[in-house]
Design an enzyme around this catalytic site. Structure first.
Site, PDB file in Angstrom:
ATOM      1  CG  ASP A  40      -1.966   1.101   1.164  1.00  0.00           C
ATOM      2  OD1 ASP A  40      -2.474   1.368   0.057  1.00  0.00           O
ATOM      3  OD2 ASP A  40      -2.273   1.691   2.216  1.00  0.00           O
ATOM      4  CD  GLU A  65       2.633   8.680   4.509  1.00  0.00           C
ATOM      5  OE1 GLU A  65       2.951   9.876   4.371  1.00  0.00           O
ATOM      6  OE2 GLU A  65       1.752   8.110   3.825  1.00  0.00           O
ATOM      7  CG  ASP A 118      -0.229  16.124  -2.103  1.00  0.00           C
ATOM      8  OD1 ASP A 118      -0.795  16.830  -2.954  1.00  0.00           O
ATOM      9  OD2 ASP A 118       0.316  16.580  -1.084  1.00  0.00           O
ATOM     10  CE  LYS A 122       0.474  26.895  -6.384  1.00  0.00           C
ATOM     11  NZ  LYS A 122       1.288  27.806  -5.534  1.00  0.00           N
ATOM     12  CG  ASP A 154     -10.832  13.074  -4.354  1.00  0.00           C
ATOM     13  OD1 ASP A 154      -9.606  12.912  -4.547  1.00  0.00           O
ATOM     14  OD2 ASP A 154     -11.283  13.794  -3.451  1.00  0.00           O
TER      15      ASP A 154
END
Length: 212
Positions: A40, A65, A118, A122, A154
């Site tokens: 993951d 992470e 994330d 930009k 999303d």
């Protein structure tokens, strides 16, 4: 999960995130290192992997992470629960993927999930997005034949970009070339997915398979 305060955005191009972690000793991390592995990527607080590890006990789970305090806390929770099929690692996946997975037993990596990363909106920050060429190459090499890469977000432009990059690897085949998956194929939903669906907003998902 404990509440840990960290910066929401971490620049993966910063010097401190270019260090490659030492190769993992898989036999010390998992009770049964030959079990199928679900990776993951960008696991955040690790809740998704935590729930999956308790449901799919015959699989191993590794959460990656880049925000170290979240990893420390997630491993603390895992130790408290005594889960021996789950581990979390602090790293920048794009600088670590090759060294991290090259020591895996052949055919072990069966699933990879990248969920709501994330977007770095930009254009000048595009190189900070998680699915870079290094990661695409590493997944194509290390994923077991028939293994799966699952993407969801999303953000439409990000979903399109990620699918385009994975499609550029000849080892990976997209399940739906002209549409998004309507349902999540996994039994656990992330907190972001739940929140997005409660708002009635779309989630863009797709699966890629490693050519047998």
């Amino acid at each position: 999960m404990l509440q840990v305060r960290v910066r929401q955005h971490v620049n993966p191009l910063a010097r401190r995130y270019q260090i490659t972690p030492k190769p993992l000793e898989w036999g010390k991390i998992y009770s049964y290192p030959s079990q199928p592995l679900h990776l993951d990527i960008g696991c955040a607080k690790g809740k998704f992997a935590l729930e999956m590890a308790q449901i799919e006990t015959h699989w191993n789970f590794l959460g990656l992470e880049i925000r170290e305090p979240l990893v420390i806390n997630a491993n603390h929770v895992r130790e408290t629960l005594g889960l021996t099929n789950l581990h979390y690692l602090f790293c920048n996946v794009n600088t670590s993927i090759q060294s991290l997975l090259s020591s895996l037993p052949p055919g072990v990596l069966k699933w990879v999930s990248i969920q709501f990363p994330d977007p770095w909106f930009k254009h000048r920050h595009a190189k900070r997005r998680i699915l870079q060429p290094e990661l695409v190459k590493g997944l194509g090499e290390c994923l077991a034949p028939g293994g799966v890469v699952f993407l969801q977000t999303d953000i439409h432009f990000l979903a399109t970009e990620m699918c385009s990059r994975l499609s550029g690897n000849p080892c990976l085949i997209r399940e739906n070339s002209d549409k998004w998956l309507s349902e999540n194929p996994l039994p656990v939903r992330t907190e972001r997915e739940i929140a997005t669906q409660k708002k009635g907003q779309p989630v863009y998902r797709n699966l890629f398979y490693k050519i047998p």
